[in-house]
Design a protein around this motif. Sequence first.
Motif, PDB file in Angstrom:
ATOM      1  N   SER A  54       0.856  -1.190   0.000  1.00  0.00           N
ATOM      2  CA  SER A  54       0.000   0.000   0.000  1.00  0.00           C
ATOM      3  C   SER A  54       0.888   1.234   0.000  1.00  0.00           C
ATOM      4  CB  SER A  54      -0.889   0.006   1.252  1.00  0.00           C
ATOM      5  OG  SER A  54      -0.086   0.194   2.417  1.00  0.00           O
ATOM      6  N   GLU A  55       0.253   2.392  -0.012  1.00  0.00           N
ATOM      7  CA  GLU A  55       1.023   3.633   0.098  1.00  0.00           C
ATOM      8  C   GLU A  55       1.773   3.679   1.415  1.00  0.00           C
ATOM      9  OE1 GLU A  55       1.558   6.003  -2.214  1.00  0.00           O
ATOM     10  OE2 GLU A  55       0.526   4.592  -3.547  1.00  0.00           O
ATOM     11  N   ASP A  56       1.173   3.122   2.470  1.00  0.00           N
ATOM     12  CA  ASP A  56       1.849   3.085   3.771  1.00  0.00           C
ATOM     13  C   ASP A  56       3.124   2.252   3.726  1.00  0.00           C
ATOM     14  OD1 ASP A  56       0.108   4.724   5.177  1.00  0.00           O
ATOM     15  OD2 ASP A  56      -1.228   3.080   5.722  1.00  0.00           O
ATOM     16  N   THR A  57       3.080   1.113   3.035  1.00  0.00           N
ATOM     17  CA  THR A  57       4.280   0.266   2.999  1.00  0.00           C
ATOM     18  C   THR A  57       5.373   0.890   2.136  1.00  0.00           C
ATOM     19  OG1 THR A  57       3.502  -1.082   1.121  1.00  0.00           O
ATOM     20  CG2 THR A  57       2.908  -1.822   3.340  1.00  0.00           C
ATOM     21  N   LYS A  58       4.976   1.677   1.141  1.00  0.00           N
ATOM     22  CA  LYS A  58       5.980   2.359   0.323  1.00  0.00           C
ATOM     23  C   LYS A  58       6.794   3.330   1.182  1.00  0.00           C
ATOM     24  CE  LYS A  58       3.340   2.126  -3.999  1.00  0.00           C
ATOM     25  NZ  LYS A  58       2.607   2.915  -5.016  1.00  0.00           N
ATOM     26  N   LYS A  59       6.148   3.929   2.161  1.00  0.00           N
ATOM     27  CA  LYS A  59       6.820   4.891   3.027  1.00  0.00           C
ATOM     28  C   LYS A  59       7.510   4.222   4.217  1.00  0.00           C
ATOM     29  CE  LYS A  59       3.243   8.383   2.112  1.00  0.00           C
ATOM     30  NZ  LYS A  59       2.124   9.156   2.746  1.00  0.00           N
ATOM     31  N   ASN A  60       6.869   3.180   4.753  1.00  0.00           N
ATOM     32  CA  ASN A  60       7.310   2.650   6.050  1.00  0.00           C
ATOM     33  C   ASN A  60       7.778   1.205   6.042  1.00  0.00           C
ATOM     34  OD1 ASN A  60       6.354   5.070   7.671  1.00  0.00           O
ATOM     35  ND2 ASN A  60       4.419   4.441   6.748  1.00  0.00           N
ATOM     36  N   GLY A  61       7.539   0.476   4.952  1.00  0.00           N
ATOM     37  CA  GLY A  61       7.939  -0.917   4.903  1.00  0.00           C
ATOM     38  C   GLY A  61       6.765  -1.862   5.070  1.00  0.00           C
ATOM     39  N   LEU A  62       6.968  -3.107   4.662  1.00  0.00           N
ATOM     40  CA  LEU A  62       5.931  -4.130   4.759  1.00  0.00           C
ATOM     41  C   LEU A  62       5.522  -4.361   6.217  1.00  0.00           C
ATOM     42  CD1 LEU A  62       7.463  -6.659   2.209  1.00  0.00           C
ATOM     43  CD2 LEU A  62       5.507  -5.139   1.810  1.00  0.00           C
ATOM     44  N   LEU A  63       4.287  -4.808   6.388  1.00  0.00           N
ATOM     45  CA  LEU A  63       3.669  -5.133   7.681  1.00  0.00           C
ATOM     46  C   LEU A  63       3.182  -3.894   8.450  1.00  0.00           C
ATOM     47  CD1 LEU A  63       6.102  -7.870   9.111  1.00  0.00           C
ATOM     48  CD2 LEU A  63       4.160  -8.189   7.582  1.00  0.00           C
ATOM     49  N   TRP A  64       3.467  -2.695   7.943  1.00  0.00           N
ATOM     50  CA  TRP A  64       3.116  -1.461   8.640  1.00  0.00           C
ATOM     51  C   TRP A  64       1.609  -1.341   8.836  1.00  0.00           C
ATOM     52  CZ3 TRP A  64       5.993   2.172  11.062  1.00  0.00           C
ATOM     53  CH2 TRP A  64       5.385   3.379  11.388  1.00  0.00           C
ATOM     54  N   MET A  65       1.201  -0.727   9.945  1.00  0.00           N
ATOM     55  CA  MET A  65      -0.213  -0.507  10.238  1.00  0.00           C
ATOM     56  C   MET A  65      -0.466   0.974  10.486  1.00  0.00           C
ATOM     57  SD  MET A  65      -0.858  -3.712  12.849  1.00  0.00           S
ATOM     58  CE  MET A  65       0.367  -3.068  14.013  1.00  0.00           C
ATOM     59  N   ASN A  66      -1.502   1.502   9.862  1.00  0.00           N
ATOM     60  CA  ASN A  66      -1.859   2.900  10.023  1.00  0.00           C
ATOM     61  C   ASN A  66      -2.838   3.046  11.191  1.00  0.00           C
ATOM     62  OD1 ASN A  66      -2.926   5.538   9.726  1.00  0.00           O
ATOM     63  ND2 ASN A  66      -2.456   5.500   7.541  1.00  0.00           N
ATOM     64  N   PRO A  67      -2.497   3.832  12.209  1.00  0.00           N
ATOM     65  CA  PRO A  67      -3.415   4.004  13.342  1.00  0.00           C
ATOM     66  C   PRO A  67      -4.797   4.478  12.930  1.00  0.00           C
ATOM     67  CG  PRO A  67      -1.244   4.882  13.884  1.00  0.00           C
ATOM     68  CD  PRO A  67      -1.216   4.538  12.424  1.00  0.00           C
ATOM     69  N   ALA A  68      -4.885   5.252  11.841  1.00  0.00           N
ATOM     70  CA  ALA A  68      -6.190   5.752  11.400  1.00  0.00           C
ATOM     71  C   ALA A  68      -7.113   4.604  10.991  1.00  0.00           C
ATOM     72  CB  ALA A  68      -6.014   6.723  10.240  1.00  0.00           C
ATOM     73  N   THR A  69      -6.540   3.558  10.384  1.00  0.00           N
ATOM     74  CA  THR A  69      -7.350   2.391  10.013  1.00  0.00           C
ATOM     75  C   THR A  69      -7.851   1.687  11.261  1.00  0.00           C
ATOM     76  OG1 THR A  69      -6.145   2.091   7.939  1.00  0.00           O
ATOM     77  CG2 THR A  69      -7.317   0.174   8.794  1.00  0.00           C
TER      78      THR A  69
END
Length: 344
Positions: free
Chosen positions: A297-312
């Motif tokens: 996802s866009e989150d993993t592009k910035k932070n790496g695989l397995l990352w979780m967005n607190p907003a979700t």
Amino acid sequence: MKIISRRSGIRLSIVAAGLAGLASVAEAQQMSAVTQLGWLRIGEYAPIMVAEAKGFFKEEGIDHKTVDGGPGKNPIPIVAVGQAQFGLATQGMQIISARAARDPVDVVAIGTLFQQAPSSYISITEADAPPSKPKDLEGKTVGVQAETEFVFKAFAKKNNIDLSKVKITFVKATVEPLMAGQIDYFSGWVINQTFQIETEAAKPDAPATVKGKSWRALRLAEWGVPTYTDVIFTSGDTLKKNPELVRRYLKAVQRGMQYVIDHPDESVEILAKFPGQIEDAKKLAWRFKLQNPLFESEDTKKNGLLWMNPATWEQMVEFLKDGEQIPRAIPVAEVMTDAFLPKK
């Protein structure tokens, strides 16, 4: 000044190297981990099994064991009492429910396999039919699993669906009612039940309800109901007492996931031979084409695989509270953390 001879220095170096080696061995022996899956060993858990098969856990100093889930094997209490160090929750909302219970369970999400949940409302259509839209559900019968009706209501609310125009019926997690024409939409995963639809539709003697037809999916994540699925979690006790194990474990899983993404064909071969894995090479190859893009996802592009967005996670708490599935809303910080993931 005391001068050490070259020979003595060599001996000291050998002793130091030996002690360092013993320390590494001792450290490796201390690092053991069991992963309790949410279901049986299938390609859904490819990052875990590939990490084990490729020796990524071992390289992180972890003696790892994969344990099947299935009926009667809820990973949340198993991890909470220390019978396994890590677990895979099929749905991240299970972690929230456990933490928000009147008798809270001390488990914490530390990563997620799926950035984009495969959860969908699936229909069978003519092969050239246009993509489905949420409003298409009005006037139709939708099959959902027990205790998931609140998810459909959240989906309907987000997409302005008139619930009075939708008939909801309860079905099991098998797609037969949809293929038989008993329901119009089925609550399932695009990486699981759709394989059976494609297989049956291709058969010469397939029934008219599926022969030559295709499937369409309304993925909840694309229509306002983002969730995390196959969430990696551990106990609060493990986070406090063995944070290094958690870091190394996540690094190994991340490497396993990247390998599956970069080498899908070889990953099929690895998993087809993995002890206890129940999907054949044909299904694994089919699965990876749909599944691997959902790991990113866009989150993993910035932070790496397995990352979780607190907003979700905040939205998942909201879905559960609005659906009266939890007695109280709880802070996301109690439920999840990205602090142990490798930095990109």
